[in-house]
Each structure stands twice: as structure tokens, then as C-alpha cells.
Write a protein that holds these residues in place. Structure first.
Motif, PDB file in Angstrom:
ATOM      1  N   UNK A  88     122.951 -37.973 -11.953  1.00 24.65           N
ATOM      2  CA  UNK A  88     123.899 -37.565 -10.933  1.00 24.65           C
ATOM      3  C   UNK A  88     125.306 -38.091 -11.077  1.00 24.65           C
ATOM      4  N   UNK A  89     125.744 -38.391 -12.306  1.00 22.62           N
ATOM      5  CA  UNK A  89     127.121 -38.857 -12.465  1.00 22.62           C
ATOM      6  C   UNK A  89     128.089 -37.745 -12.083  1.00 22.62           C
ATOM      7  N   UNK A  90     129.219 -38.140 -11.523  1.00 27.29           N
ATOM      8  CA  UNK A  90     130.239 -37.159 -11.167  1.00 27.29           C
ATOM      9  C   UNK A  90     131.015 -36.699 -12.390  1.00 27.29           C
ATOM     10  N   UNK A  91     131.141 -37.587 -13.386  1.00 30.98           N
ATOM     11  CA  UNK A  91     131.906 -37.273 -14.596  1.00 30.98           C
ATOM     12  C   UNK A  91     131.480 -38.221 -15.706  1.00 30.98           C
ATOM     13  N   UNK A  92     131.860 -37.852 -16.927  1.00 25.72           N
ATOM     14  CA  UNK A  92     131.664 -38.693 -18.114  1.00 25.72           C
ATOM     15  C   UNK A  92     132.999 -39.267 -18.542  1.00 25.72           C
ATOM     16  N   UNK A  93     132.949 -40.449 -19.145  1.00 23.11           N
ATOM     17  CA  UNK A  93     134.163 -41.099 -19.631  1.00 23.11           C
ATOM     18  C   UNK A  93     133.867 -41.767 -20.960  1.00 23.11           C
ATOM     19  N   UNK A  94     134.947 -42.021 -21.736  1.00 26.92           N
ATOM     20  CA  UNK A  94     134.816 -42.863 -22.915  1.00 26.92           C
ATOM     21  C   UNK A  94     134.707 -42.123 -24.220  1.00 26.92           C
ATOM     22  N   UNK A  95     134.006 -42.719 -25.114  1.00 28.41           N
ATOM     23  CA  UNK A  95     133.709 -42.377 -26.502  1.00 28.41           C
ATOM     24  C   UNK A  95     134.892 -42.622 -27.426  1.00 28.41           C
ATOM     25  N   UNK A  96     134.544 -43.149 -28.592  1.00 23.79           N
ATOM     26  CA  UNK A  96     135.525 -43.543 -29.603  1.00 23.79           C
ATOM     27  C   UNK A  96     135.415 -42.679 -30.858  1.00 23.79           C
ATOM     28  N   UNK A  97     134.194 -42.464 -31.344  1.00 28.52           N
ATOM     29  CA  UNK A  97     133.997 -41.715 -32.584  1.00 28.52           C
ATOM     30  C   UNK A  97     134.139 -40.213 -32.350  1.00 28.52           C
ATOM     31  N   UNK A  98     134.940 -39.563 -33.191  1.00 24.19           N
ATOM     32  CA  UNK A  98     135.213 -38.142 -32.985  1.00 24.19           C
ATOM     33  C   UNK A  98     133.979 -37.272 -33.125  1.00 24.19           C
ATOM     34  N   UNK A  99     133.092 -37.587 -34.083  1.00 21.67           N
ATOM     35  CA  UNK A  99     131.894 -36.761 -34.278  1.00 21.67           C
ATOM     36  C   UNK A  99     131.003 -36.827 -33.039  1.00 21.67           C
ATOM     37  N   UNK A 100     130.873 -38.018 -32.462  1.00 21.67           N
ATOM     38  CA  UNK A 100     130.083 -38.164 -31.243  1.00 21.67           C
ATOM     39  C   UNK A 100     130.771 -37.458 -30.079  1.00 21.67           C
ATOM     40  N   UNK A 101     132.085 -37.627 -29.969  1.00 23.72           N
ATOM     41  CA  UNK A 101     132.820 -37.004 -28.867  1.00 23.72           C
ATOM     42  C   UNK A 101     132.686 -35.486 -28.898  1.00 23.72           C
ATOM     43  N   UNK A 102     132.641 -34.905 -30.086  1.00 19.46           N
ATOM     44  CA  UNK A 102     132.437 -33.444 -30.195  1.00 19.46           C
ATOM     45  C   UNK A 102     131.113 -33.035 -29.573  1.00 19.46           C
ATOM     46  N   UNK A 103     130.050 -33.800 -29.878  1.00 18.91           N
ATOM     47  CA  UNK A 103     128.734 -33.485 -29.322  1.00 18.91           C
ATOM     48  C   UNK A 103     128.725 -33.666 -27.811  1.00 18.91           C
ATOM     49  N   UNK A 104     129.375 -34.724 -27.340  1.00 19.26           N
ATOM     50  CA  UNK A 104     129.452 -34.972 -25.903  1.00 19.26           C
ATOM     51  C   UNK A 104     130.211 -33.845 -25.209  1.00 19.26           C
ATOM     52  N   UNK A 105     131.346 -33.456 -25.785  1.00 21.11           N
ATOM     53  CA  UNK A 105     132.161 -32.402 -25.176  1.00 21.11           C
ATOM     54  C   UNK A 105     131.404 -31.075 -25.120  1.00 21.11           C
ATOM     55  N   UNK A 106     130.692 -30.757 -26.196  1.00 20.83           N
ATOM     56  CA  UNK A 106     129.937 -29.499 -26.219  1.00 20.83           C
ATOM     57  C   UNK A 106     128.853 -29.482 -25.149  1.00 20.83           C
ATOM     58  N   UNK A 107     128.142 -30.611 -25.020  1.00 17.48           N
ATOM     59  CA  UNK A 107     127.064 -30.667 -24.040  1.00 17.48           C
ATOM     60  C   UNK A 107     127.619 -30.699 -22.612  1.00 17.48           C
ATOM     61  N   UNK A 108     128.716 -31.433 -22.415  1.00 21.43           N
ATOM     62  CA  UNK A 108     129.335 -31.479 -21.092  1.00 21.43           C
ATOM     63  C   UNK A 108     129.795 -30.088 -20.666  1.00 21.43           C
ATOM     64  N   UNK A 109     130.375 -29.354 -21.603  1.00 24.08           N
ATOM     65  CA  UNK A 109     130.825 -27.991 -21.311  1.00 24.08           C
ATOM     66  C   UNK A 109     129.639 -27.107 -20.938  1.00 24.08           C
ATOM     67  N   UNK A 110     128.533 -27.237 -21.671  1.00 23.15           N
ATOM     68  CA  UNK A 110     127.350 -26.409 -21.405  1.00 23.15           C
ATOM     69  C   UNK A 110     126.732 -26.724 -20.043  1.00 23.15           C
ATOM     70  N   UNK A 111     126.803 -28.004 -19.640  1.00 29.78           N
ATOM     71  CA  UNK A 111     126.183 -28.420 -18.383  1.00 29.78           C
ATOM     72  C   UNK A 111     127.121 -28.284 -17.181  1.00 29.78           C
ATOM     73  N   UNK A 112     128.412 -28.063 -17.434  1.00 29.30           N
ATOM     74  CA  UNK A 112     129.370 -28.067 -16.334  1.00 29.30           C
ATOM     75  C   UNK A 112     129.582 -29.458 -15.784  1.00 29.30           C
ATOM     76  N   UNK A 113     129.814 -30.413 -16.705  1.00 25.50           N
ATOM     77  CA  UNK A 113     129.985 -31.820 -16.342  1.00 25.50           C
ATOM     78  C   UNK A 113     131.344 -32.298 -16.848  1.00 25.50           C
ATOM     79  N   UNK A 114     132.248 -32.724 -15.976  1.00 27.33           N
ATOM     80  CA  UNK A 114     133.577 -33.141 -16.428  1.00 27.33           C
ATOM     81  C   UNK A 114     133.488 -34.333 -17.394  1.00 27.33           C
ATOM     82  N   UNK A 115     134.293 -34.293 -18.447  1.00 28.03           N
ATOM     83  CA  UNK A 115     134.326 -35.348 -19.448  1.00 28.03           C
ATOM     84  C   UNK A 115     135.776 -35.697 -19.733  1.00 28.03           C
ATOM     85  N   UNK A 116     136.152 -36.943 -19.448  1.00 29.57           N
ATOM     86  CA  UNK A 116     137.477 -37.439 -19.803  1.00 29.57           C
ATOM     87  C   UNK A 116     137.318 -38.318 -21.037  1.00 29.57           C
TER      88      UNK A 116
END
Length: 370
Positions: A85-113
Motif C-alpha cells: 500500500x505505498x503511496x509512491x516509490x522513491x530512490x534507485x541508483x543503478x540505471x538498469x534497475x531503475x528501468x525495471x522499476x519504472x516499467x513495473x510502476x507504469x504498468x501498476x499505476x504507481x508513482x515513482x520518483x
């Protein structure tokens, strides 16, 4: 049994408002960078709560270790945090990981900063759910290329490992330097030892070597080999991705750690807010904070402002990105759309090229700004 999320897509545990924090805290991830990022996130959360939280409700950071370039692990962490139940995601340093996070956040409708990952193509298609604080790689690395040209380097070798991030960096450098008469010589580190890198530098008459490789290895071994090869006394070593920023670099390399220019995302002079945060981060880390720690702090500063204004509803948070105007430690943060970048982007955090001063290795000296 876990309680399912509310229809809005976000709920709270008790009275808290939850943010999911994705941070590399163990090998093979860049754990030292992750510790600095987490220090900034945690400091800002503490200050938000000391000031009354989010309209009286405490802000809670739920931290997950993303370790390194493991997209499956990152995706699983996003799924878990979404269920919690997080309201949003934050963080990440590695670009390859951030790509995966961004793709999944977009698919789930979860804000990611996204705090620190710089790859231009953070997502494959435009998304309203993702915003980013770190400058895009094309912006920062072009400034680094300007520095190289200004320092008189036109034959530049890059020791590169295979990855989307390193390949993107090499392409940015090549495309920017070519019209100015610069040549980029790529050395594939899958088949070269540090000694072979030295031979290639000598054979190609390169005047600069850029480390587009992992830390600590093979970066540390390459630096030691080049610095001990008398044929290469005039060759500048550079590390645009920022490896020399952290104390471990100096500890592993000693006197060889100096005069290796890298990118840092800080202003020449911190604002009163930035200076106060720097003091608090230094106390928390027991060392000088890197720019990554400031990125962590600014991430929570933005999310807290959005949560106060728009509540914890995920869709309303995502809708707020173009309306953000927050004083950060490194300037006012606003998000906009930039050509070739499919997320909401802060354009731009300040960019410096710095190195460790040979006369005082613990001091960073500014060589170029952009």
C-alpha cells in the motif's frame, strides 16, 4: 493475511503514509552509493515527521535492497511494495534497475520518483507515472565531453563493459565529440586485462582513458596499471559515472585516487537549506556526503510536498508532477517534458566536473561546470 490495497491504490498502516524506497545496499550493487542515498531519504523523512508529518500523519519509509542490475528482483520489490500500500516509490541508483522499476510502476499505476539513475531511456514509452531528479545522461555526459575538449583531449579511449548504461554513455561521447574532431576508441573489457588496456592506450596514442566499468573492479585494477605504466604518464584517467566520489575509492587507491575527473550534481555554492542538510548528512554518515545523499533528501522533500497538497491517492500524485515547485538542496525543483525523455524530468540539477586534489586527496576541486 495481508490486507489488499484500497480502491485508490494506496492505504496506510495505522496512521502512517508509506513510501517505498529502492536502494542498492549490498554487493554486487554499488552499496556505498546506496548508503548515501538512503541517508538522504531517511534524514528528510525524519525532518518531515519532526515538523508534523503529512497533515498530522507520520511518513514511513519502507526500504528494499535492490542489490544491483537484477531487473527481476527489482520488479518483485515493486510488486511487494504495491501490495503493502505505498503511496509512491522513491530512490534507485543503478540505471538498469531503475528501468525495471519504472516499467513495473507504469504498468501498476504507481508513482515513482527516481532519485539517481540517469539513463535517458528510463522508460520505453511516455508515462505519466514516473518523474526524475537526476540529470539525463545525455545532458551530464555532454558537459563532461565539453570538459575533455577544453582540456585538449581529442583521442579518447573508453574501457567499457557490456551494459545499456555504458553503451549509452559511449554513444553520447562519440556523437558529441566527432563534430569537434574528437575520436572515441572503444576497448571491450570482456577480453582485455588491465595490462592489455595499457598496451592499447599506447598503441592508439590516446590522451585520455574513461572508465565505463564497475566499481571496485575492474576500475581499481585498471587505474593501478595505467598509473604504473611510464608510457602513459601523460594520459588522463576519467570516470564520468562518479566512482571517485566515494570514500572507498580513496581507500582502495590511495595516491592513485587523485586527478580522475568525474561528474557531480551539486552547485558551486550550497543554499542555506543545502548547507544545513550537508551538516546533518555529514553527521549521519560520519563522512562528507556525496551528491547522491542530496538526491535522496530532495526526493522526499518533493514527495512530502505532493502528499501534503494532493494526499496519498496514487493517481493524484502522478497528476501533480507538472505542478511541483519545491525548494531543494540544489535549487528549485520543477518537472517538465524534455525531447527524447519519456518521464517528467527536473531540467536540470547543477552539473560539475570535479576530481580529488592531488595536494589534498580528501578535497574535491571543481574543474568545469555546466
Amino acid at each position: 493475511m495481508k490486507t489488499p490495497p484500497s480502491p485508490s491504490g494506496a492505504r496506510t498502516a495505522g496512521s502512517s503514509v508509506r513510501i517505498g524506497a529502492l536502494v542498492p545496499l549490498s554487493r554486487p550493487g554499488w552499496a556505498e552509493a546506496g548508503q548515501h542515498l538512503l541517508a538522504g531519504l531517511e534524514l528528510a523523512v525524519r525532518e518531515v515527521n519532526d515538523a508534523g508529518g503529512i497533515v498530522g500523519r507520520p511518513l514511513e519509509l519502507m526500504v528494499r535492497d535492490t542489490a544491483a542490475a537484477d531487473p527481476q528482483r527489482a520488479t518483485a520489490a515493486v510488486d511487494e511494495l504495491a501490495r503493502l500500500g505505498v503511496a509512491a516509490l522513491a530512490g534507485e541508483y543503478h540505471s538498469v534497475v531503475a528501468r525495471a522499476v519504472a516499467a513495473r510502476a507504469d504498468a501498476l499505476g504507481l508513482p515513482f520518483l527516481c532519485s539517481s539513475a540517469v539513463l535517458d531511456a528510463l522508460t520505453e514509452q511516455p508515462t505519466e507515472w514516473v518523474a526524475r531528479l537526476a540529470p539525463a545522461q545525455s545532458h551530464g555526459w555532454r558537459i563532461y565531453a565539453d570538459f575533455l575538449l577544453g582540456a585538449g583531449h581529442s583521442r579518447i579511449a573508453v574501457a567499457a563493459e557490456p551494459s545499456v548504461y555504458w553503451a549509452s554513455g559511449a554513444r553520447i561521447l562519440r556523437d558529441y565529440l566527432a563534430p569537434h574532431g574528437g575520436t572515441v576508441i572503444e576497448l571491450d573489457m570482456r577480453g582485455l586485462t588491465p595490462t592489455a588496456v595499457c598496451d592499447a592506450l599506447a598503441d592508439n596514442h590516446a590522451t585520455a582513458l574513461l572508465l565505463l566499468v564497475g566499481h571496485p573492479e575492474p576500475a581499481v585494477s585498471i587505474v593501478k596499471s595505467v598509473r604504473r605504466d611510464r608510457r602513459l604518464d601523460e594520459v588522463m584517467i576519467g570516470a564520468p559515472a562518479g566512482q571517485p566520489e566515494f570514500a572507498e575509492w580513496a581507500a582502495l587507491l590511495g595516491e592513485d585516487s587523485v586527478a580522475i575527473p568525474f561528474l557531480r550534481y551539486l552547485p558551486e555554492r550550497l543554499s542555506p537549506l543545502g548547507a544545513r542538510v550537508e551538516t546533518a548528512l555529514r553527521e549521519r554518515l560520519a563522512e562528507a556526503p556525496s551528491f547522491v545523499a542530496f538526491e535522496g533528501y530532495d526526493t522526499v522533500a518533493v514527495l512530502a510536498d505532493v502528499l501534503r497538497s494532493h494526499g496519498a491517492d496514487r493517481a493524484r500524485i502522478a497528476e501533480s508532477w507538472p505542478h511541483v515547485a519545491v525548494e531543494g538542496t540544489r535549487g528549485e525543483i520543477r518537472f517538465s517534458r524534455r525531447p527524447g525523455i519519456d518521464v517528467w524530468q527536473w531540467a536540470w540539477a547543477p552539473v560539475q566536473v570535479v576530481d580529488r586534489d592531488p595536494a589534498e586527496p580528501d578535497r574535491l576541486r571543481i574543474l568545469h561546470t555546466g
